[in-house]
Every structure is written in C-alpha cells, then in structure tokens.
Design an enzyme around this catalytic site. Structure first.
Site: not given
Ligand SMILES: NC(=O)c1ccc[n+]([C@@H]2O[C@H](COP(=O)([O-])OP(=O)(O)OC[C@H]3O[C@@H](n4cnc5c(N)ncnc54)[C@H](O)[C@@H]3O)[C@@H](O)[C@H]2O)c1
Ligand SMILES: [Mg+2]
Ligand SMILES: CC(C)(O)[C@@H](O)C(=O)O
Ligand SMILES: [Mg+2]
Length: 356
Positions: A124, A244, A270
């Site tokens: 990201h 719906e 339709s």
């Molecule tokens: N969720 C998705 O499917 C998705 C899709 C595309 C991109 N992203 C990007 O990927 C990255 C990871 O996203 P995600 O959804 O896997 O993250 P998440 O929100 O699941 O967090 C990932 C990990 O970070 C840990 N974490 C959060 N705050 C913390 C802190 N203060 N200290 C230590 N650990 C902490 C959480 O416990 C978790 O295990 C982000 O940049 C997100 O924007 C996510």
């Molecule tokens: Mg996003």
C-alpha cells in the site's frame, strides 16, 4: 510487457507469459524475504512465496497470537520464524505488512535494519505518501517498492491455491540499486499476482482508499441498507427484501458482470429490467457523484489518512472495529442474509476460512 487497450488508452501490463515464476525466482535468488506483519496480507503473501520456492522468513513478536498463527502455518521458530528485529536483520527484502497504523509504531524498530542495497516492500502506498503523518522516510540507499494486490489477502491465498492469481499494481518509489522495478515485479509475481499494472505510491493509495470507502465496501453496504429499508418499510418480508437487494446480485448478476461486462448482464435480464435499470442508473449516478467527489477530496487532503491513523493507533482499535462489525452482522439485513445463505441449494458457502 503486454500493451493493452483499456477503453482507448494503451497501458503496459506485466503478465505471467513474459514474466514467468522462473524469472521471478532468478531475480530474487539471492534474496531473503522477511515478512513483517502477519494479519491478512502477511500470511497470504508469505505462504504463496514459500510455495513458489522463494527464500522466506517471518518476523513476529514471540508469544503473540500471530506468532502462534505463524507456527500453525508451518513457520519454524529459529529457522523461518524470528522476532521482528532478527527477521529484519536477516531479511534483504523487508515486506512491511503491518497495518498502516501499525507501520508507524514499528518504523523506528525496522529502520535501523534497512541497510544499503536492501529492499523495503509495501502493499500500500499509505506509509510513504502520507509521510508527514506517518514519519516513514526510508534511507536513500535502499530500494523502495510496492506490489498491491487488488483484493483481500484471503483471496490472494485462495486464488493461488486454485491455481489462479489476483491482479495487483506495482510501483517503485526509490531505485538505489538500479534493479528496483525488476524486484517489484518479481515480488508481485511471487506473492501470487496473475498480472500487474504499473502505478505510483500516491496513485495507489488515493485510488485504494477511494475504492474501499466507495463501491468496493462503503458505498455498496450503504446502498444495500437503503434499498432493504425501503422494501421493508413497504411491507416486503426480510427474505424478499434480502434476496432482491443482495443475494440475487452476488449469486446471479455480479458473476455475469464479471464474466462479460455490465451490458451482457443487462442483456441476460428482461427488457423490463433493462429499460428501468438504464433509466435509474442516471439518477443514482447523479445522486452519488457528489459523494464520490467529496470522498476523493477527503482522501487527497490526507483527512482519511488522519482518521485512519487516529482511530487505528488506539490500543482498543480492534475491539472498536469488532463492535461495529458485530452490529452489522446482527442487523436484520445481515441476519436475513445468514438464513438465506443456509438455504442455497448447493450449500456452496465456503466455510469462513479466512486467513487471519
Ligand atoms: N487486508 C488486505 O487484504 C489488504 C489488501 C491489500 C493491501 N493491504 C495492505 O497490506 C498491509 C497489511 O494489511 P493487513 O490487512 O494484512 O494488516 P492488518 O490490519 O491485518 O495488520 C497486520 C498485522 O499488524 C499488526 N499490528 C497492527 N498494529 C500494530 C502495532 N501497533 N504494533 C505491532 N503490530 C501491529 C496486527 O496485529 C496484524 O497482525 C497494509 O498496508 C494494507 O493496507 C491489505
Ligand atoms: Mg486498502
Ligand atoms: C482488500 C482491499 C479493500 O482492496 C484493501 O485495499 C484493504 O485495504 O484491505
Ligand atoms: Mg484495495
């Protein structure tokens, strides 16, 4: 690079044909990829990389739930699973996959291990683009790249296991080694992308924040609620209102759109439905266009980033989010949905086996 005509604009897209897994493995053959963050994207990307034959390790806090989850997924303490600092030291590619707010808190821990020639990888553009708010400013002598799956990490892993792939964007923010672009694409292919389109960190985060607050998650949930409430207020039963509003869309119509576009889906309904939909499409666009413009402005000014950081940095951010998701789940609309899902003839509801 394949040149694709997207509605009149020619764009270059990386496909697996000209960038096969063998090429990705060769480009990254001397790299140790350290996954920092094991929430949704972390597990999906780590497991796909491992299954694709890359040299992958995971960094977690020992004793945390995600440490235990990593052990359950076959990561071996002291061999492929380490404390965050050791993983960042061992890694030559650091996949920074903590939550966007979490990246801020951990940045001072990670930064010292970003030594000359290493690669810092994101999924990201948030942390880099909103650097005034995040403080994430990488050293000048490393590569900084992203590969952003355009979908949930749960889908990244499921599609990989089905032999398919998700589409992703890729970008280079900093190219200290002269090889950053190749590594970005190789990492994108390695984590399970079927094809990749080029972007930059700012465009990725602006579009992504807009999309998830808009048609992908926020707007769609709001439209479902609005229509459901009107149907129910006019005496329609919960099952009729839910079918719906949601069930027909997910089970019949959206798959047709995915298969062959909106006009084809319309053509398979339709003429009554086609006429009405074409008329009312204009009204809904007029009503929502100002909201999407307001949304994009809120993203571009950094207001959405500010709200994310303020709320998701609080110690109880997960509990607060869980409370609101519980409210959504327990609403009549989604309780009706749970009943409808159980009625599906093929009971094709994949067990809610989310990665996290
Ligand atoms: N969720 C998705 O499917 C998705 C899709 C595309 C991109 N992203 C990007 O990927 C990255 C990871 O996203 P995600 O959804 O896997 O993250 P998440 O929100 O699941 O967090 C990932 C990990 O970070 C840990 N974490 C959060 N705050 C913390 C802190 N203060 N200290 C230590 N650990 C902490 C959480 O416990 C978790 O295990 C982000 O940049 C997100 O924007 C996510
Ligand atoms: Mg996003
Ligand atoms: C899966 C999404 C919504 O595309 C991603 O951007 C996220 O932030 O989880
Ligand atoms: Mg997204």
């Amino acid at each position: 690079m394949a040149k694709i005509n997207f509605g009149g604009t020619i764009e270059e897209v990386v496909t697996r044909e000209e960038f096969p897994m063998e090429k990705a493995l060769d480009i990254l053959k001397n790299e140790t990829i350290a996954i920092i963050g094991y929430g949704v994207q972390g597990p999906a990307q780590a497991l796909n990389l491992r299954d694709n034959g890359f040299n992958v390790i995971v960094g977690q806090r020992k004793g945390s739930k995600t440490w235990d989850k990593a052990v359950e997924h076959g990561w071996v303490p002291g061999k492929t699973l380490f404390e965050i600092e050791e993983a960042a030291q061992r890694g030559t590619v650091i996949e920074f996959l903590l939550s966007d707010a979490g990246q801020i808190a951990l940045w001072p821990t990670i930064k010292p291990f970003l030594t000359k020639g290493k690669t810092l990888y994101f999924s990201h553009g948030f942390g880099i683009t909103f650097k005034e708010q995040t403080g994430i400013i990488p050293p000048a002598d490393i590569d900084v790249v992203l590969a952003a799956p355009k979908g949930s990490g749960t889908s990244v892993r499921r599609l990989f296991l089905q032999g398919k792939g998700i589409n992703s964007s890729y970008a280079v923010f900093q190219d200290a080694t002269g090889n950053a672009k190749q590594k970005a694409i190789a990492l994108g292919i390695g984590v399970g992308s079927g094809y990749l389109f080029e972007t930059d960190f700012k465009k990725e985060v602006y579009s992504d924040l807009s999309g998830e607050r808009g048609t992908l998650m926020g707007a769609i949930a709001g439209i479902f609620e609005a229509q459901y409430e009107v149907l129910r207020a006019n005496g329609h039963s919960p099952s009729e209102a839910f079918n719906e509003t949601v069930e027909e869309l997910t089970q019949s119509l959206m798959p047709l759109v995915a298969e062959n576009g909106m006009d084809w889906m319309y053509a398979n309904c339709s003429t009554t439905a086609q006429r009405g939909a074409l008329d009312w499409k204009k009204k809904f666009k007029a009503a929502t266009l100002p909201v999407f413009q307001e949304l994009y402005k809120s993203v571009a000014t950094g207001a959405e980033a500010k709200r994310t950081i303020e709320t998701c940095s609080k110690p109880d951010y997960r509990e607060k989010l869980a409370e609101e998701l519980k409210e959504l789940r327990e609403s009549e609309l989604w309780q009706a949905g749970a009943a409808v899902r159980q009625l599906r003839p093929e009971k094709n509801t994949v067990e809610a086996s989310m990665i996290n």
